[in-house]
Every structure is written in C-alpha cells, then in structure tokens.
Design a protein around this motif. Structure first.
Motif, PDB file in Angstrom:
ATOM      1  N   ASN A 129       0.828  -1.207   0.000  1.00 31.92           N
ATOM      2  CA  ASN A 129       0.000   0.000   0.000  1.00 31.92           C
ATOM      3  C   ASN A 129       0.859   1.253   0.000  1.00 31.92           C
ATOM      4  O   ASN A 129       0.564   2.230  -0.709  1.00 31.92           O
ATOM      5  CB  ASN A 129      -0.929   0.000   1.211  1.00 31.92           C
ATOM      6  N   ASP A 130       1.950   1.247   0.789  1.00 32.20           N
ATOM      7  CA  ASP A 130       2.877   2.386   0.799  1.00 32.20           C
ATOM      8  C   ASP A 130       3.458   2.613  -0.599  1.00 32.20           C
ATOM      9  O   ASP A 130       3.502   3.753  -1.093  1.00 32.20           O
ATOM     10  CB  ASP A 130       4.027   2.128   1.779  1.00 32.20           C
ATOM     11  N   LYS A 131       3.901   1.533  -1.225  1.00 37.84           N
ATOM     12  CA  LYS A 131       4.502   1.651  -2.558  1.00 37.84           C
ATOM     13  C   LYS A 131       3.498   2.160  -3.579  1.00 37.84           C
ATOM     14  O   LYS A 131       3.824   2.968  -4.460  1.00 37.84           O
ATOM     15  CB  LYS A 131       5.068   0.294  -2.989  1.00 37.84           C
ATOM     16  N   ARG A 132       2.265   1.688  -3.439  1.00 36.71           N
ATOM     17  CA  ARG A 132       1.220   2.137  -4.362  1.00 36.71           C
ATOM     18  C   ARG A 132       0.945   3.624  -4.199  1.00 36.71           C
ATOM     19  O   ARG A 132       0.844   4.369  -5.191  1.00 36.71           O
ATOM     20  CB  ARG A 132      -0.064   1.335  -4.117  1.00 36.71           C
ATOM     21  N   LEU A 133       0.829   4.087  -2.956  1.00 39.13           N
ATOM     22  CA  LEU A 133       0.586   5.505  -2.706  1.00 39.13           C
ATOM     23  C   LEU A 133       1.721   6.376  -3.232  1.00 39.13           C
ATOM     24  O   LEU A 133       1.490   7.431  -3.824  1.00 39.13           O
ATOM     25  CB  LEU A 133       0.400   5.754  -1.208  1.00 39.13           C
ATOM     26  N   LEU A 134       2.945   5.930  -3.020  1.00 41.68           N
ATOM     27  CA  LEU A 134       4.106   6.677  -3.509  1.00 41.68           C
ATOM     28  C   LEU A 134       4.100   6.758  -5.035  1.00 41.68           C
ATOM     29  O   LEU A 134       4.386   7.820  -5.609  1.00 41.68           O
ATOM     30  CB  LEU A 134       5.392   6.025  -3.015  1.00 41.68           C
ATOM     31  N   ALA A 135       3.778   5.645  -5.683  1.00 42.68           N
ATOM     32  CA  ALA A 135       3.751   5.617  -7.150  1.00 42.68           C
ATOM     33  C   ALA A 135       2.624   6.489  -7.686  1.00 42.68           C
ATOM     34  O   ALA A 135       2.825   7.269  -8.637  1.00 42.68           O
ATOM     35  CB  ALA A 135       3.593   4.181  -7.637  1.00 42.68           C
TER      36      ALA A 135
END
Length: 327
Positions: free
Chosen positions: A200-206
């Motif tokens: 989820n963190d990676k998705r938000l950052l992307a």
C-alpha cells in the motif's frame, strides 16, 4: 550491589532501540554500579514461552531487577521490593479489544505494576496513560526520559529549498507515512524513508509520483548519515510513548515536524513545528512553512540544540542511578 537488566529476546529485523538505550546507560554507569545484562531465552509470543521466560528470569535475579521494556509481565516471580519495570507505552491496549485486551491489561500492566517497587515511564504522557488503565499510587511511577545514542551529533548543512529531502523514520501504522505522502503530493521534495514499505505504501508513492529512497536494517551510524543528508525530519505519528527521532534531529540540527498529541509535544518542547497528524492540510502547510520561512526554520534548529540538552546520556543515566540507590 548488582543490578540486572532483563531484555526481551531479539527478533530478526527488529528495532532494538530499547536494547541500545540501556546498553548506553550501562556503559555510562559502569564505574559507579555493577549492571549485568540478561537476554530472555524465548521470544515473547506464546503463553508457555512467556512462562518459561518468567521462570528463567526468576533464577537470574540480582540485588535489583530491572525489566527494561516490552516484556512487562516478566516480574511474575520476582521479589517485589527489588523490582523496577519500565513501561514505554500503552499501545497494546489501544490496538486490541475483547478478551485479548483484558489479558494484556492484566499481565502487561495491572500485575507488573502491582508486583514492582517502582514503575519507570519514559514520558509524562505514558505515566498518564498507565494511571488511566491501572489504579496505583502516582508516586510509584517515576518519569525518566530516554537519551539518544552518542553516535548522533551536530552536523550543519545548507538547506535545500529547491528540493528538500524529508526524512521519515518508521513504517508501522502509527508512524503516519500515508499522511506524509498525501501531504507532499505535488510539492518539490524527496522522501527518505527508513523502514519496510508494504504494498500500500509503494502504491501511494507511485500514484502520487513522489521521488523517494527506502532503507532498512540500518545501524545507528547509518541512521546518523541519513539525518546528515536530510533537510527536514517528519515525525507526526498518531501514537508514541516518547519519540526519540525528535531529539536525534534536534542534536544533528534539522528542523522537526511532529504531532501535537500524546508524548510528542512534551519531548519537542518549542523545538518543533506541531501539527495535527490526522490533518493533511495542516501537515502540508507546516512543511511549506519550514521550506519558505528561513528565519522560522533556523529558529527551530537553534531551539533544537537547546532542547536536546534535556536528554543527554549523563543526565538520564544519573536518574537511573538515583532510583537504583533508592531501591
């Protein structure tokens, strides 16, 4: 007189801030008092392992027994009049409910408090939380703050106004990384994140198109290097028993944004910009203010150097020496 520090069993890829802090205390007091270190044989994750830990620890008692944190239940078979238990926070009770909540409350708080001579809380906020959950004489709870590693020291740096690096330490739910990501979307900045990122963190950052670097399993020396490379520390958690990165950034000389709740205002004093961790606009406005207002930014840094003096190892270790001698 022999003092015994009882520590939890280490987990792989775990944060060892408790162990590191008390190792520094032992080193600071080595010429004044004999303190031994005992690490538990079993991880604290099942009832029989916890019971065996209690039995093992009972046979390792000294003149003074100090349970240093995270295994509050350990003093089940200790001599009450010779026992100190440090409680770092009451997060377990905020994150559980039902039967689990009742079990944790009794074995991590009610019973340890009852079975100890003194309780050490690492902040006034934690002391207040303990008294909310456990009925005891407030004088039994002594507040002794946490000192940071001697590795951290002043390291001046020219502020990068065009594209500041924002350091974020910790990726657990309470560390509020999603709040930071939402707040900086569209700003010219780069995030430096210490901790394991979930999907989820990676998705938000992307999705937010945010430039970032991610680091895990760093030593204190490596974390210090990240402080040196950053321009701002963001530490607006939704829950903290203390908030050591606030003081670390103060010592290094970086402006701090932290939360206006629980222990964080107590630790930061006037040496940080306080925000509502649940208010994205307030977080964003705080970041923009630090970027654009050089006088305010520099004032925070100078106040940070003064604030850090409250948390020197010599001072904190001295507080522990006083409580050991009183026992």
């Amino acid at each position: 007189m022999k003092v015994v520090h009882f520590h939890r069993r280490r987990r792989q890829a775990c944060n060892y801030s408790i162990e590191g802090f008390y190792a520094n205390v032992r080193n600071e007091l080595k010429d004044k008092i004999n303190i031994e270190y005992v690490e538990l044989p079993f991880l604290s994750n099942r009832i029989f392992r916890r019971l065996f830990n209690c039995l093992y620890a009972a046979f390792k008692q000294g003149d003074i027994n100090h349970v240093t944190g995270d295994v509050n239940y350990l003093n089940l078979f200790f001599n009450k009049d010779k026992t100190i238990v440090t409680i770092h926070d009451c997060g377990l009770l905020d994150s559980t409910d039902g039967l689990a909540n009742k079990i944790y409350k009794y074995f991590w708080f009610t019973l340890p408090v009852k079975s100890a001579k003194y309780i050490v809380a690492i902040s006034e906020a934690t002391k207040s939380e303990i008294l909310k959950y456990v009925c005891c004489n407030p004088d039994k709870i002594k507040v002794i703050h946490v000192s940071v590693s001697p590795v951290f020291r002043r390291a001046d740096k020219k502020f990068n106004k065009e594209k500041p690096v924002i350091l974020h330490i910790g990726t657990a739910h309470n560390k509020n990384l999603p709040g930071l990501i939402k707040a900086v979307k569209g700003l010219s900045c780069k995030l430096m994140i210490i901790g394991v990122l979930d999907e989820n963190d990676k998705r938000l950052l992307a999705e937010s198109k945010i430039e970032y670097h991610n680091y895990i399993n760093l030593t204190d020396e490596e974390v210090f290097e990240k402080y040196k490379d950053c321009d701002i520390l963001f530490f607006a958690s939704t829950y903290e028993g203390f908030g050591m990165p606030i003081v670390e950034a103060n010592i290094v000389g970086r402006p701090v944004i932290t939360s206006n709740i629980l222990s964080m205002p107590e630790v930061a004093g006037d040496a940080a910009l306080l925000v509502d961790p649940y208010n994205t606009d307030e977080i964003r406005n705080g970041i923009v203010k630090i970027i654009n207002d050089a006088d305010y930014r520099n004032d925070l840094v100078e106040k940070g150097f003064m604030n850090a003096e409250r948390f020197t190892l010599n001072k904190i270790a001295g507080e522990y020496l006083k409580i050991y001698l009183s026992v």
